[in-house]
Design a protein around this motif. Sequence first.
Motif, PDB file in Angstrom:
ATOM      1  N   MET A   1       2.303  11.151   1.574  1.00  0.00           N
ATOM      2  CA  MET A   1       1.733  11.252   0.236  1.00  0.00           C
ATOM      3  C   MET A   1       0.874  10.030  -0.035  1.00  0.00           C
ATOM      4  O   MET A   1       1.326   8.912   0.058  1.00  0.00           O
ATOM      5  CB  MET A   1       2.854  11.347  -0.797  1.00  0.00           C
ATOM      6  N   TYR A   2      -0.388  10.265  -0.380  1.00  0.00           N
ATOM      7  CA  TYR A   2      -1.294   9.148  -0.628  1.00  0.00           C
ATOM      8  C   TYR A   2      -1.251   8.681  -2.057  1.00  0.00           C
ATOM      9  O   TYR A   2      -1.528   7.537  -2.345  1.00  0.00           O
ATOM     10  CB  TYR A   2      -2.731   9.557  -0.269  1.00  0.00           C
ATOM     11  N   ARG A  80       8.316   2.925 -10.046  1.00  0.00           N
ATOM     12  CA  ARG A  80       7.812   4.100  -9.349  1.00  0.00           C
ATOM     13  C   ARG A  80       7.544   3.730  -7.911  1.00  0.00           C
ATOM     14  O   ARG A  80       7.220   2.591  -7.589  1.00  0.00           O
ATOM     15  CB  ARG A  80       6.530   4.621 -10.016  1.00  0.00           C
ATOM     16  N   LEU A  81       7.688   4.709  -7.007  1.00  0.00           N
ATOM     17  CA  LEU A  81       7.591   4.481  -5.569  1.00  0.00           C
ATOM     18  C   LEU A  81       6.290   5.071  -5.041  1.00  0.00           C
ATOM     19  O   LEU A  81       6.035   6.272  -5.186  1.00  0.00           O
ATOM     20  CB  LEU A  81       8.786   5.130  -4.855  1.00  0.00           C
ATOM     21  N   LEU A  82       5.450   4.234  -4.409  1.00  0.00           N
ATOM     22  CA  LEU A  82       4.164   4.660  -3.858  1.00  0.00           C
ATOM     23  C   LEU A  82       4.119   4.278  -2.380  1.00  0.00           C
ATOM     24  O   LEU A  82       3.889   3.118  -2.039  1.00  0.00           O
ATOM     25  CB  LEU A  82       3.005   3.989  -4.613  1.00  0.00           C
ATOM     26  N   PRO A  83       4.387   5.205  -1.462  1.00  0.00           N
ATOM     27  CA  PRO A  83       4.441   4.854  -0.042  1.00  0.00           C
ATOM     28  C   PRO A  83       3.072   4.525   0.538  1.00  0.00           C
ATOM     29  O   PRO A  83       2.074   5.165   0.224  1.00  0.00           O
ATOM     30  CB  PRO A  83       5.020   6.120   0.601  1.00  0.00           C
ATOM     31  N   ILE A  84       3.030   3.489   1.360  1.00  0.00           N
ATOM     32  CA  ILE A  84       1.879   3.149   2.187  1.00  0.00           C
ATOM     33  C   ILE A  84       2.401   2.949   3.601  1.00  0.00           C
ATOM     34  O   ILE A  84       3.606   3.042   3.845  1.00  0.00           O
ATOM     35  CB  ILE A  84       1.168   1.874   1.678  1.00  0.00           C
ATOM     36  N   GLU A  85       1.544   2.667   4.550  1.00  0.00           N
ATOM     37  CA  GLU A  85       2.001   2.449   5.922  1.00  0.00           C
ATOM     38  C   GLU A  85       2.776   1.140   6.012  1.00  0.00           C
ATOM     39  O   GLU A  85       2.296   0.091   5.612  1.00  0.00           O
ATOM     40  CB  GLU A  85       0.809   2.422   6.878  1.00  0.00           C
ATOM     41  N   GLY A 137      -3.261   2.353   2.744  1.00  0.00           N
ATOM     42  CA  GLY A 137      -3.432   1.149   3.548  1.00  0.00           C
ATOM     43  C   GLY A 137      -2.157   0.810   4.288  1.00  0.00           C
ATOM     44  O   GLY A 137      -1.169   1.550   4.239  1.00  0.00           O
ATOM     45  N   ARG A 138      -2.183  -0.308   5.008  1.00  0.00           N
ATOM     46  CA  ARG A 138      -1.020  -0.762   5.773  1.00  0.00           C
ATOM     47  C   ARG A 138      -0.634  -2.160   5.319  1.00  0.00           C
ATOM     48  O   ARG A 138      -1.468  -3.046   5.219  1.00  0.00           O
ATOM     49  CB  ARG A 138      -1.327  -0.784   7.274  1.00  0.00           C
ATOM     50  N   ILE A 143      -5.017  -3.198   1.177  1.00  0.00           N
ATOM     51  CA  ILE A 143      -4.496  -2.058   0.433  1.00  0.00           C
ATOM     52  C   ILE A 143      -5.538  -1.651  -0.608  1.00  0.00           C
ATOM     53  O   ILE A 143      -6.127  -2.497  -1.292  1.00  0.00           O
ATOM     54  CB  ILE A 143      -3.175  -2.408  -0.292  1.00  0.00           C
ATOM     55  N   ASP A 144      -5.778  -0.347  -0.722  1.00  0.00           N
ATOM     56  CA  ASP A 144      -6.630   0.194  -1.784  1.00  0.00           C
ATOM     57  C   ASP A 144      -5.752   0.957  -2.757  1.00  0.00           C
ATOM     58  O   ASP A 144      -4.858   1.718  -2.348  1.00  0.00           O
ATOM     59  CB  ASP A 144      -7.699   1.131  -1.217  1.00  0.00           C
ATOM     60  N   ALA A 145      -5.998   0.784  -4.047  1.00  0.00           N
ATOM     61  CA  ALA A 145      -5.187   1.440  -5.065  1.00  0.00           C
ATOM     62  C   ALA A 145      -6.087   2.014  -6.149  1.00  0.00           C
ATOM     63  O   ALA A 145      -7.089   1.412  -6.532  1.00  0.00           O
ATOM     64  CB  ALA A 145      -4.200   0.452  -5.691  1.00  0.00           C
TER      65      ALA A 145
END
Length: 528
Positions: A1-2, A80-85, A137-138, A143-145
């Motif tokens: 999920m992006y 809130r949870l926002l997954p990235i690599e 991003g990783r 990271i881009d938001a």
Amino acid sequence: MYGRSIGAGVLWMTLAGCGAAPPPEPAGPSVPPSSAPPSSAPAPAGDAAQGAQPAPGASAQAAPASPFIPVARAPFDEVRLLPIEGAVLLAGGVNVRDEADDWWGYPLGVLLPDGTIEVQKSLRLPSGLRQVAGAVGRWPDVIDAIATGDTGRTGIAELWTLGPRGWQQRHEKHGNSFVGLAKIGASVVALQAPVMAPFHESQFVAVRGPNPGLKLTPSVKKECLIEGWDHAIQRTAVLPVAVGSTGDGKVLGYGRSCAGDPSLELWQPGARTSTILRLDRAKRGDHQSASPQVLAGAANDAWIFDGFVSRFDGAAWKEVEGPKLEAGVTDAAVAGDGTLWVLSDGAVFARRGDTWEHTPLPEGVKAHDLATASDGTLWIAAGGALLRHGKPGERSGAPGGSTVPLDKAPGPAPMSQQRRLVRPGGPACPRNVVVLYTFSKVTPDDYDFPLTRKALKGHTELASARFAVTRDGGQRFFAALVPSFDMGQKLAALIRKEVQGSSPNVVCAEPEILRELKLDLTSGEVMK
């Protein structure tokens, strides 16, 4: 999920517009204060998940063991949870003030795979009322938001990049919000949508890689004419509230048609133009999601969530019965093995194949957010703590063996208190609300809105409207709860014409009522 489709977090009403302010200061915003299998077989949803009798020989007192392990305490409220690599971004629910270093802004943290949390000053977004809708991003690289900010009168679609010098803003567009991210080959794009349909146009913005030039299907004037707003029209056939992509490169924008019907806009791989797919919904209630989502499935399918659940199989779109008929789905995530995880009324359910399974949380705890990390781990935010779906037999908790306290949460906040996407009003909305005025820090508690009352004087055709001071996310508003979308449009047009500088709009919401004002529309006075 992006990313997640969340228009403005704290402010379903602020982003919709506000009326004129009392002198000397205009109205404005106030600063608001895994995919691993469970350790025990989960009970099936349906009758068993909703209170059926236990199987013969089973103890009625014994609660099933939970596979979720408390790992860390959340660093701020309403996380809130926002997954990235390589990590999960932890986004705060509201902006905060740090008196120690005289800083105010949006807090962000990083949850690492081992359960440790980093909360650094460099992770804070600069001052300004906003919420992050998604990230790519990783960690710890660039990271881009995407975020939606707020001016007190309208939303701002913002794109930020975190690098060696901290956060740098790359894009902003007033009157808009970002509703999510989609991956298209080597590119990642964000979909930018208007806060209110008549005044701006939806468009894609490149976040990473080249912009593929996707175009939204334009509206048909006859169908999308908005009466009472100087003959304005919704500019696109679908007003998007979420976006995502499938594994084979299809892009899906979910939203509402001009008539308010759920609609899916589909871009085939390599195509710039779209087609519109309508949904013939089953009548199972009108549950609304705090954060509509479009999530890629394990194959070339996708899941769409907006309170109800639906699935796009690569060609067609149909509704799927949720795990609890009496409650909608408030959040969802897809694991690498194709397992679909959802939250419904604070409980966790997994869908494998065509069946739902209830996965118990620790006793007395209800979840408010969940996400699958890039390594497949399922994380839950519940009771002020972060919990991980453990492996079979695993019982260890926080790093170093420390104990993580669990609050016995009463469950998700009422929908009026949750962070919600700004929803335009419409004929299908169960509660149309006209936002008339946003309180500033100097607005008296007993302010009686003389300019608005003057504009309403003599308009007895609006007598069925209910006028009240409301609150959302710590911000107060003066609003009119109207019995129909048609009346809401006429009321908004009247105030816009008569009250200089006002920008009232009709939104779909269930506000918290603080104080009702009974108005005599013949005289424009407040009735005692």
